[in-house]
Design a protein around this motif. Structure first.
Motif, PDB file in Angstrom:
ATOM      1  N   VAL A 535     -49.299 -34.851 -13.614  1.00 45.38           N
ATOM      2  CA  VAL A 535     -48.470 -33.800 -13.025  1.00 45.38           C
ATOM      3  C   VAL A 535     -49.108 -33.297 -11.736  1.00 45.38           C
ATOM      4  CG1 VAL A 535     -47.555 -31.472 -13.375  1.00 45.38           C
ATOM      5  CG2 VAL A 535     -47.498 -33.119 -15.248  1.00 45.38           C
ATOM      6  N   ASP A 536     -50.423 -33.221 -11.715  1.00 47.86           N
ATOM      7  CA  ASP A 536     -51.160 -32.777 -10.534  1.00 47.86           C
ATOM      8  C   ASP A 536     -51.311 -33.948  -9.563  1.00 47.86           C
ATOM      9  OD1 ASP A 536     -52.770 -31.618  -8.664  1.00 47.86           O
ATOM     10  OD2 ASP A 536     -54.415 -31.122 -10.036  1.00 47.86           O
ATOM     11  N   GLU A 537     -50.660 -33.853  -8.398  1.00 50.29           N
ATOM     12  CA  GLU A 537     -50.706 -34.950  -7.433  1.00 50.29           C
ATOM     13  C   GLU A 537     -52.118 -35.238  -6.937  1.00 50.29           C
ATOM     14  OE1 GLU A 537     -48.090 -34.220  -4.230  1.00 50.29           O
ATOM     15  OE2 GLU A 537     -46.258 -34.286  -5.452  1.00 50.29           O
ATOM     16  N   SER A 538     -52.977 -34.222  -6.890  1.00 53.17           N
ATOM     17  CA  SER A 538     -54.329 -34.429  -6.386  1.00 53.17           C
ATOM     18  C   SER A 538     -55.153 -35.339  -7.291  1.00 53.17           C
ATOM     19  CB  SER A 538     -55.039 -33.081  -6.228  1.00 53.17           C
ATOM     20  OG  SER A 538     -55.181 -32.438  -7.485  1.00 53.17           O
ATOM     21  N   ARG A 539     -54.724 -35.494  -8.546  1.00 52.13           N
ATOM     22  CA  ARG A 539     -55.464 -36.339  -9.474  1.00 52.13           C
ATOM     23  C   ARG A 539     -54.901 -37.755  -9.533  1.00 52.13           C
ATOM     24  NH1 ARG A 539     -57.143 -33.626 -14.990  1.00 52.13           N
ATOM     25  NH2 ARG A 539     -58.488 -35.469 -14.804  1.00 52.13           N
ATOM     26  N   TYR A 540     -53.814 -37.991  -8.816  1.00 52.61           N
ATOM     27  CA  TYR A 540     -53.249 -39.347  -8.757  1.00 52.61           C
ATOM     28  C   TYR A 540     -53.738 -40.003  -7.469  1.00 52.61           C
ATOM     29  CZ  TYR A 540     -49.897 -43.183  -8.903  1.00 52.61           C
ATOM     30  OH  TYR A 540     -49.316 -44.428  -8.941  1.00 52.61           O
ATOM     31  N   PRO A 541     -54.477 -41.102  -7.543  1.00 46.10           N
ATOM     32  CA  PRO A 541     -55.138 -41.651  -6.350  1.00 46.10           C
ATOM     33  C   PRO A 541     -54.186 -42.221  -5.309  1.00 46.10           C
ATOM     34  CG  PRO A 541     -55.435 -43.111  -8.240  1.00 46.10           C
ATOM     35  CD  PRO A 541     -54.799 -41.866  -8.760  1.00 46.10           C
ATOM     36  N   PHE A 542     -52.929 -42.456  -5.665  1.00 50.33           N
ATOM     37  CA  PHE A 542     -51.993 -43.071  -4.720  1.00 50.33           C
ATOM     38  C   PHE A 542     -50.821 -42.139  -4.436  1.00 50.33           C
ATOM     39  CE2 PHE A 542     -54.053 -46.447  -7.182  1.00 50.33           C
ATOM     40  CZ  PHE A 542     -54.645 -47.177  -6.158  1.00 50.33           C
ATOM     41  N   SER A 543     -51.110 -40.828  -4.392  1.00 52.84           N
ATOM     42  CA  SER A 543     -50.046 -39.860  -4.133  1.00 52.84           C
ATOM     43  C   SER A 543     -49.559 -39.925  -2.686  1.00 52.84           C
ATOM     44  CB  SER A 543     -50.542 -38.445  -4.455  1.00 52.84           C
ATOM     45  OG  SER A 543     -51.711 -38.142  -3.703  1.00 52.84           O
ATOM     46  N   ALA A 544     -50.437 -40.275  -1.748  1.00 51.02           N
ATOM     47  CA  ALA A 544     -50.037 -40.358  -0.332  1.00 51.02           C
ATOM     48  C   ALA A 544     -49.183 -41.586  -0.060  1.00 51.02           C
ATOM     49  CB  ALA A 544     -51.278 -40.367   0.566  1.00 51.02           C
ATOM     50  N   ARG A 545     -49.546 -42.713  -0.673  1.00 49.26           N
ATOM     51  CA  ARG A 545     -48.837 -43.968  -0.431  1.00 49.26           C
ATOM     52  C   ARG A 545     -48.937 -44.832  -1.683  1.00 49.26           C
ATOM     53  NH1 ARG A 545     -50.659 -48.796   2.433  1.00 49.26           N
ATOM     54  NH2 ARG A 545     -52.635 -47.696   2.799  1.00 49.26           N
ATOM     55  N   PRO A 546     -47.834 -45.439  -2.136  1.00 54.67           N
ATOM     56  CA  PRO A 546     -47.891 -46.266  -3.345  1.00 54.67           C
ATOM     57  C   PRO A 546     -48.847 -47.442  -3.145  1.00 54.67           C
ATOM     58  CG  PRO A 546     -45.616 -45.822  -2.718  1.00 54.67           C
ATOM     59  CD  PRO A 546     -46.467 -45.360  -1.583  1.00 54.67           C
ATOM     60  N   PRO A 547     -49.438 -47.915  -4.230  1.00 50.16           N
ATOM     61  CA  PRO A 547     -50.335 -49.066  -4.113  1.00 50.16           C
ATOM     62  C   PRO A 547     -49.553 -50.337  -3.774  1.00 50.16           C
ATOM     63  CG  PRO A 547     -49.981 -48.519  -6.409  1.00 50.16           C
ATOM     64  CD  PRO A 547     -49.326 -47.428  -5.620  1.00 50.16           C
ATOM     65  N   ALA A 548     -50.203 -51.223  -3.056  1.00 47.75           N
ATOM     66  CA  ALA A 548     -49.568 -52.508  -2.738  1.00 47.75           C
ATOM     67  C   ALA A 548     -49.678 -53.474  -3.903  1.00 47.75           C
ATOM     68  CB  ALA A 548     -50.205 -53.111  -1.486  1.00 47.75           C
ATOM     69  N   TYR A 549     -50.720 -53.316  -4.699  1.00 45.92           N
ATOM     70  CA  TYR A 549     -50.938 -54.194  -5.847  1.00 45.92           C
ATOM     71  C   TYR A 549     -51.270 -53.328  -7.064  1.00 45.92           C
ATOM     72  CZ  TYR A 549     -51.580 -57.623  -2.113  1.00 45.92           C
ATOM     73  OH  TYR A 549     -51.404 -58.393  -1.000  1.00 45.92           O
ATOM     74  N   VAL A 550     -50.842 -53.797  -8.222  1.00 40.39           N
ATOM     75  CA  VAL A 550     -51.153 -53.139  -9.492  1.00 40.39           C
ATOM     76  C   VAL A 550     -51.513 -54.219 -10.506  1.00 40.39           C
ATOM     77  CG1 VAL A 550     -50.209 -51.825 -11.446  1.00 40.39           C
ATOM     78  CG2 VAL A 550     -49.710 -51.095  -9.122  1.00 40.39           C
ATOM     79  N   ARG A 551     -52.503 -53.927 -11.309  1.00 40.54           N
ATOM     80  CA  ARG A 551     -52.874 -54.807 -12.415  1.00 40.54           C
ATOM     81  C   ARG A 551     -53.302 -53.930 -13.595  1.00 40.54           C
ATOM     82  NH1 ARG A 551     -58.815 -57.245 -10.542  1.00 40.54           N
ATOM     83  NH2 ARG A 551     -60.002 -55.299 -10.914  1.00 40.54           N
ATOM     84  N   ALA A 552     -53.469 -54.551 -14.755  1.00 41.85           N
ATOM     85  CA  ALA A 552     -53.892 -53.821 -15.954  1.00 41.85           C
ATOM     86  C   ALA A 552     -54.975 -54.612 -16.659  1.00 41.85           C
ATOM     87  CB  ALA A 552     -52.714 -53.581 -16.894  1.00 41.85           C
TER      88      ALA A 552
END
Length: 711
Positions: A535-552
Motif C-alpha cells: 500500500v505504501d508506494e515508498s516500499r515498492y521498488p518500482f513505484s516510479a517506473r514498472p520493471p522491464a523484466y520480472v522473474r520468480a
C-alpha cells in the motif's frame, strides 16, 4: 425443559455480524487488484450473457451481479456495491440488537453468496464456505423484528434451528480431526506435525516463532491434545449434562485462541468460537454478564439425580483420560523429565473404527435433534389459550421440518469422511443435496489435512529488473520475504493474494494459472495490483517506473533458533535458494503471451462505463477515499468504533440505573419485555392485569378510607 438460551443466541448473532463485517470489508479493499478490469482475474470474464432470461441465469448461477447492468454497473463496481452494502448491514447488526433480524441476515447471506460465485480461486476457502453455511442458519435462528414492533421474544421452536449450529460445529471439528489421520500424513501419525506447522503455515504471527522454539516432546503432546479436542471432545456437544457441554465449549475456545496467537487465519477462528456459543445456556451467559438469577445453595445430602450426574461426569472425564493414554501411549519419562507419546493404533484400525462409528454418530445427532423437537413441542403444549397453542404448534411444525431437512442434507458432506457410509445414505438425501449444492447451504470440512514444508517452507520471491542483470526483490506486506522482518499480524483481514502465493509455492507455476496474469500486471505497472503487494508506494521498488523484466525464485525458509545470533537486526528467518519458479519475462514475451492465451487471461476491451451515472461516480469516489488505507487499518477502525459505541451505551445504561427506583419494577434495559413466547403475550398481560387489580383492591381495603367504607 430448561430455560431457552436467549443470550447465547444474541451472542451468536452479534459474533456472526462481526465475522461478516471482516469478510466484506477485507474483500472490498482488494477488489480492484483481484477482480477489476486491470486486476489479476477480472470478474467480468466469469459473468457472460448466455441469452437466457434473468431468472434462469439467477438459478443456474445465483448472484445478484446479474442485475449490475440495469444499474449502470460493470461486474467490478457491482462487487464493490455488494461489499459496501454487506459491510454497512453487518456493522449495523453489530451495533444494534434490533437489527439482528432474520431478513437482514438473509440479505447478508445473499450478498456474500453473490460475491462467492465470481470470486474464483481467491474466494474458494473453507472459511468462506463456513461463513455461508453459518449465515444461512442464522436466517432461521434470528428473530423477525423488522416486520414487528417491539422486542422480539423467544418462541417455543427457536431452539430447533439453534441446535443446527451445534451440529455444524460438530461436523467442522470432528472432520478436521479425522482427515489428519485418513490422509496418512507421516507428520500427523508421528505426532511431529507442530514441529513444522508454525513456520510453514501461510502467514505466521510473531507468536509462531516462540511456539516453534518449544521442545519436541511438548510439540508432540500438543498434537495429542489437538486430536482429543477435535475427535473425542465434540462427542460431548450432545451430552445431557450441562457441565460436560461447558467443558467442551472451553476446550474449543482454548484451541481457537492458541491458533489465533500463532497464525493469521482471518475471521475463521472468530467464526468457530461464535459457533461454539451454541453449547452455552442462559444461566452460564448470565453469570458472564453478572445477571445470574439462579441461587446456588448447597444442600446436603445431595439428591440422587445430583449424585448420578456427578458420577456420570467424573466417569466421562476418566474415560477421556484413559482413552488418551491408551491411544497415544502417554507416559512420563522421569529420567528425561518429559512426557513421551506415540500413536498406539494402525491406519487399518483407525479406518475400521471410523467406518464403525460414522453412522452411529449420525444416530447420536438424530437422537439429540429428536430431544430438541420434543422439548419444543412440550413448550407449545404449555402455552395457554387454544389459539396461541395452535399458532405455536403450526410454527413448530414448519421449523421442525426445516431443521430435519437441513440435518438430512448435511449428512452427505459429513459422511465424506467415510465413503462406504456415504453410499449407505438414502438416495433421496443425495438428490436433495444436489438440488441445493450451488447455494452453499451445507459443505464438507477438513482443515490441515496434510503438513506441508517438512523439508523447509517453500516461498516464492518475486524480483524485478530494468536491465535483466541486477535484480531487486519485491517484498509483500504480509507474507514472509525479508528474513529480518518480523512476521505480520493481520487477522481478521485476509490478504488473498498472499494466501494464493503460499499455495502456488507448493507446486509448479502451471498449477496456478493466475500467476502469469499477476506477473503481467506487474510488468504493466497496474496500480491496483501493486497495492495488493504494498500500500505504501515508498516500499515498492518500482513505484516510479514498472520493471522491464520480472522473474520468480523458489526459496526454502526456516525459523531461526533461539540460540542463533547475528550482527545487525536479529533475523527471524533463514533461507536457501532452491530453483527458478517462473522464468524471466517481459512485456510481449512469447512465453508469457502463450500462458495468458492458454488460460484465457489475455486483455480484452472492457465494457465502457457510463460517465454520467450517479451510482458509478459515487462508488469511485468512495474507492478514492479508502485507497490510502490497508485492510487491517480499515477493519480495526470499524471494530474500534463499534466497541466505543457499545461502551458508551453501557455507561449510559449504568447512569440511568443509578437513579431513584421507580414504583413499577419493569424488565431490565436491554432484555425483552416478554420473557416467554410471543404466543403467550396475551395470556401473560391478562394475568399481570388481574394480579395488579387484586393488589389495588387489597390496598384500597387496607387503607383508612377503605376501612371507613367497610364500616
Amino acid at each position: 425443559m430448561g430455560e431457552p438460551p436467549r443470550r447465547p443466541r444474541s451472542l451468536f448473532l452479534a459474533g456472526l455480524a462481526a465475522a461478516y463485517l471482516a469478510a466484506f470489508a477485507s474483500l472490498y479493499v482488494q477488489i480492484p487488484g483481484l477482480y477489476g478490469r486491470d486486476g489479476i482475474l477480472p470478474a467480468r470474464r466469469v459473468l457472460r450473457l448466455s441469452g437466457k432470461g434473468l431468472w434462469e441465469q439467477l438459478w443456474d448461477f445465483p448472484t445478484l451481479l446479474w442485475l449490475g447492468p440495469r444499474l449502470g454497473l460493470d461486474t467490478e463496481l457491482g462487487m464493490e456495491l455488494l461489499c459496501l452494502l454487506g459491510a454497512l448491514a453487518s456493522f449495523g447488526a453489530l451495533l444494534s440488537e434490533a437489527l439482528r433480524d432474520s431478513l437482514l441476515f438473509a440479505l447478508l447471506w445473499l450478498l456474500y453468496l453473490s460475491l462467492y460465485q465470481v470470486g474464483q480461486v481467491f474466494l474458494y476457502f473453507q472459511w468462506d464456505s463456513l461463513l455461508l453455511e453459518a449465515g444461512f442458519l442464522a436466517v432461521l435462528v434470528a428473530p423477525l423484528r423488522l416486520l414487528k414492533r417491539g422486542a422480539a421474544a423467544w418462541r417455543p421452536h427457536d431452539g430447533l434451528p439453534f441446535w443446527l449450529l451445534r451440529w455444524l460445529l460438530f461436523r467442522l471439528m470432528f472432520a478436521s480431526g479425522v482427515v489428519k489421520l485418513t490422509s496418512r500424513c507421516p507428520t500427523w501419525w508421528g505426532l511431529t506435525a507442530l514441529t513444522y506447522h508454525y513456520e510453514t503455515q501461510c502467514i505466521p504471527t510473531p507468536g509462531a516463532w516462540f511456539a516453534h522454539q518449544l521442545p519436541v516432546w511438548f510439540q508432540k503432546f500438543s498434537v495429542v491434545a489437538t486430536y482429543v479436542i477435535e475427535i473425542a471432545v465434540p462427542l460431548l456437544f450432545f451430552a445431557p449434562i450441562r457441565r460436560l457441554r461447558l467443558f467442551a465449549f472451553y476446550s474449543q475456545v482454548l484451541l481457537q485462541v492458541l491458533i489465533i496467537l500463532t497464525g493469521n487465519y482471518n475471521f475463521f477462528n472468530m467464526l468457530t468460537i461464535v459457533l461454539a456459543f451454541s453449547l452455552l445456556d442462559e444461566e452460564h451467559v448470565g453469570r458472564w454478564l453478572g445477571r445470574s438469577k439462579r441461587k446456588h445453595a448447597s444442600s446436603w445430602p445431595p439428591s440422587l439425580r445430583t449424585l448420578l450426574s456427578i458420577l456420570l461426569e467424573l466417569s466421562t472425564y476418566g474415560f477421556l483420560l484413559y482413552w488418551s493414554v491408551q491411544s497415544f501411549g502417554l507416559e512420563i519419562n522421569w529420567e528425561k523429565k518429559q512426557l513421551e507419546s506415540k500413536v498406539a493404533f494402525t491406519y487399518h484400525e483407525f479406518t475400521t473404527w471410523l467406518r464403525t462409528v460414522t453412522l452411529p454418530l449420525v444416530g447420536l445427532g438424530f437422537l439429540s435433534l429428536c430431544w430438541e423437537i420434543l422439548s419444543a413441542m412440550y413448550r407449545c403444549v404449555c402455552i395457554r389459550g387454544c389459539f396461541w397453542k395452535l399458532w405455536a404448534t403450526l410454527q413448530w411444525a414448519v421449523f421442525a421440518t426445516a431443521t430435519v431437512g437441513m440435518f438430512a442434507i448435511s449428512l452427505v458432506p459429513f459422511t465424506y469422511i467415510d465413503y462406504e457410509s456415504n453410499g449407505k445414505l438414502w438416495p433421496g438425501i443425495h438428490q436433495m443435496f444436489n438440488a441445493v449444492e450451488r447455494f452453499q447451504v451445507v459443505n464438507s470440512y477438513g482443515l490441515f489435512r496434510r503438513m506441508t514444508g517438512v523439508g523447509g517452507r517453500p516461498e516464492v520471491v518475486l524480483e524485478g529488473s530494468y536491465d535483466g542483470q541486477s535484480w531487486t526483490e519485491i517484498e509483500f506486506m504480509y507474507k514472509p520475504g525479508n528474513v529480518s522482518a518480523a512476521p505480520a499480524v493481520v487477522a481478521p483481514h485476509q490478504p488473498r493474494l498472499d494466501w494464493q502465493m503460499w499455495f502456488a509455492a507448493l507446486a509448479h507455476h502451471s498449477s496456478s494459472p493466475w500467476f502469469a496474469s499477476f506477473v503481467h500486471r506487474l510488468l504493466q505497472g497496474k496500480e491496483d495490483v501493486i497495492r495488493l503487494v504494498q500500500v505504501d508506494e515508498s516500499r515498492y521498488p518500482f513505484s516510479a517506473r514498472p520493471p522491464a523484466y520480472v522473474r520468480a525464485q523458489l526459496y526454502k525458509y526456516w525459523f531461526t533458533g533461539s540460540a542463533e545470533r547475528s550482527e545487525g537486526p536479529a533475523p527471524w528467518w533463514r533461507r536457501q535458494l532452491v530453483q527458478e519458479f517462473f522464468p524471466t519475462v517481459s512485456l510481449g514475451d512469447p512465453a508469457l503471451e502463450s500462458l495468458l492465451t492458454q488460460h484465457g487471461l489475455k486483455d480484452k476491451a472492457p465494457l465502457r462505463r457510463s460517465p454520467d451515472a450517479v451510482l458509478p461516480r459515487l462508488l469511485r469516489a468512495l474507492r478514492q477515499l479508502s485507497r490510502p488505507f490497508s485492510g487491517p487499518a480499515v477493519l480495526w477502525s470499524l471494530y474500534l468504533v463499534a466497541a466505543t459505541a457499545c461502551l458508551l451505551r453501557a455507561l449510559s445504561r449504568r447512569r440511568r440505573g443509578a437513579g431513584p427506583p421507580a414504583r413499577h419494577k419493569g424488565p431490565r434495559r436491554g432484555e425483552p419485555a416478554d420473557r416467554g413466547g410471543g404466543e403467550r403475550n396475551g395470556q401473560l398481560r391478562r394475568k399481570e392485569g388481574e394480579e395488579r387489580g387484586e393488589t389495588r383492591a387489597r390496598g384500597a381495603a387496607d387503607s383508612p378510607r377503605g376501612a371507613k367504607k367497610k364500616k
